[in-house]
Enzyme design. Sequence first.
Site, mmCIF file in Angstrom:
data_model
loop_
_atom_site.group_PDB
_atom_site.id
_atom_site.type_symbol
_atom_site.label_atom_id
_atom_site.label_comp_id
_atom_site.label_asym_id
_atom_site.label_seq_id
_atom_site.Cartn_x
_atom_site.Cartn_y
_atom_site.Cartn_z
ATOM 1 N N SER A 186 18.404 16.402 -127.960
ATOM 2 C CA SER A 186 17.294 16.152 -127.033
ATOM 3 C C SER A 186 17.669 15.082 -126.013
ATOM 4 O O SER A 186 18.208 14.029 -126.352
ATOM 5 C CB SER A 186 16.051 15.710 -127.795
ATOM 6 O OG SER A 186 15.672 16.705 -128.707
ATOM 7 N N CYS B 275 9.859 15.185 -132.980
ATOM 8 C CA CYS B 275 10.668 14.145 -133.614
ATOM 9 C C CYS B 275 9.724 13.189 -134.349
ATOM 10 O O CYS B 275 8.792 12.669 -133.750
ATOM 11 C CB CYS B 275 11.472 13.388 -132.552
ATOM 12 S SG CYS B 275 12.309 11.963 -133.255
ATOM 13 N N GLY C 179 15.474 25.005 -140.679
ATOM 14 C CA GLY C 179 15.194 24.085 -141.775
ATOM 15 C C GLY C 179 15.952 24.484 -143.023
ATOM 16 O O GLY C 179 15.576 25.435 -143.699
ATOM 17 N N GLY C 180 17.055 23.813 -143.286
ATOM 18 C CA GLY C 180 17.769 23.979 -144.551
ATOM 19 C C GLY C 180 18.601 25.235 -144.693
ATOM 20 O O GLY C 180 19.016 25.566 -145.799
ATOM 21 N N ALA D 70 17.050 8.833 -138.754
ATOM 22 C CA ALA D 70 16.179 8.201 -137.751
ATOM 23 C C ALA D 70 17.122 7.641 -136.708
ATOM 24 O O ALA D 70 17.496 6.467 -136.730
ATOM 25 C CB ALA D 70 15.322 7.104 -138.366
ATOM 26 N N LYS E 75 9.300 23.275 -130.009
ATOM 27 C CA LYS E 75 9.725 23.008 -131.393
ATOM 28 C C LYS E 75 8.654 22.198 -132.117
ATOM 29 O O LYS E 75 8.343 21.068 -131.732
ATOM 30 C CB LYS E 75 11.056 22.256 -131.375
ATOM 31 C CG LYS E 75 11.601 22.011 -132.771
ATOM 32 C CD LYS E 75 13.030 21.554 -132.670
ATOM 33 C CE LYS E 75 13.635 21.285 -134.018
ATOM 34 N NZ LYS E 75 14.997 20.768 -133.860
ATOM 35 N N GLY F 137 17.943 19.759 -144.192
ATOM 36 C CA GLY F 137 18.834 20.302 -145.219
ATOM 37 C C GLY F 137 18.090 21.147 -146.240
ATOM 38 O O GLY F 137 16.880 21.366 -146.112
#
Length: 318
Positions: A60, A143, A256-257, A84, A178, A230
Amino acid sequence: MTITESWQGEQLLNNASLKVSLAGLNLTNPTMLASGILGYSAETFETVAQGGAGAIVTKSVALKPSEGYSNPTIVQVRSGLINAMGLPNPGIEEFVKEIRTAKAVLRIPLIVSVYGFSAEEYATAAHKAVAAGADAVELNVSCPHVKETGSEIGQNPDVLTKVVHKVKISVEKPVFVKLTPNVTDIVEIAEAAQKAGADGLTLMNTVKAMAIDVETMMPILANRIGGLSGPAVKPIALRHVFNVYEHVKVPIIGCGGILDWQDAVEFLLAGASAVQIGTAIATVGPTVFQKVTRGIDAYLKRKRIRSVKEIVGLSHRS
Ligand SMILES: Cc1cc2nc3c(=O)[nH]c(=O)nc-3n(C[C@H](O)[C@H](O)[C@H](O)COP(=O)(O)O)c2cc1C
């Protein structure tokens, strides 16, 4: 990457059963690089393309440069990472140079992820990205660890509507939004984004999380709170895709994962038209895209299904 792997990548490029159209973008296969995992350089994007990705989403970028948070910014936990980073980025003026360089060599769509602290900032960053050659933009309204942007926008349907609307009137390329899982009702947010003109939805960004060091007795991340990604988050993301698919018409990109082809197929069956892969690059490497795609290809052949498009949302049949 070995010669065999890049040769197999070439084979996959010409496989009609794997081709996907996403809001007008043509992907050779349904795998995409998720935002943020591999930085900003055109060289890195080329490595990901050679690894077999069907499209790339950049980290981003905002109007102004930002250094992000001080270390530690990432911690490994069981089945995932908590990060973070604080959205470090060079600023769009600097980044347009990389967009131009990347566009000169890439044969796959380049989607630039943008963020801002107002609707105007999102729109200006998106406009500059598209002017430099981006094939689409993805709005990071999700985020979980930077104030006054990201999920603070994506958690509020009214604010989100203004941002999406402003971006839509500023660019003539597809706009993906998103979403954050850190909400009570993701369907309400997804519907607001669609109504405001989103051409597709990416589900999802990271799940708010933290880790504490038992020796120092303090939070590990400098920002204390971060976002979990993850394998740990896959069932959560899958459920959001399944749920949102029943309420929107625009394409969904599952994220996602995802670690292997079975994960990707689950997302497609839940209703995703394509999938993004992030954290798995750290464990599998850039060839993860090719491995997942080859697995999907073998699965389609075994099931005698002609196109990957045919399995999108198939788990919803009664
Ligand atoms: C180190 C790191 C940095 C990330 N940076 C961004 C970012 O800049 N923008 C964004 O929209 N998502 C960012 N994400 C979230 C990922 O794009 C993705 O939504 C999330 O990690 C879940 O997918 P995964 O489990 O495949 O990693 C980041 C994730 C990680 C682990």
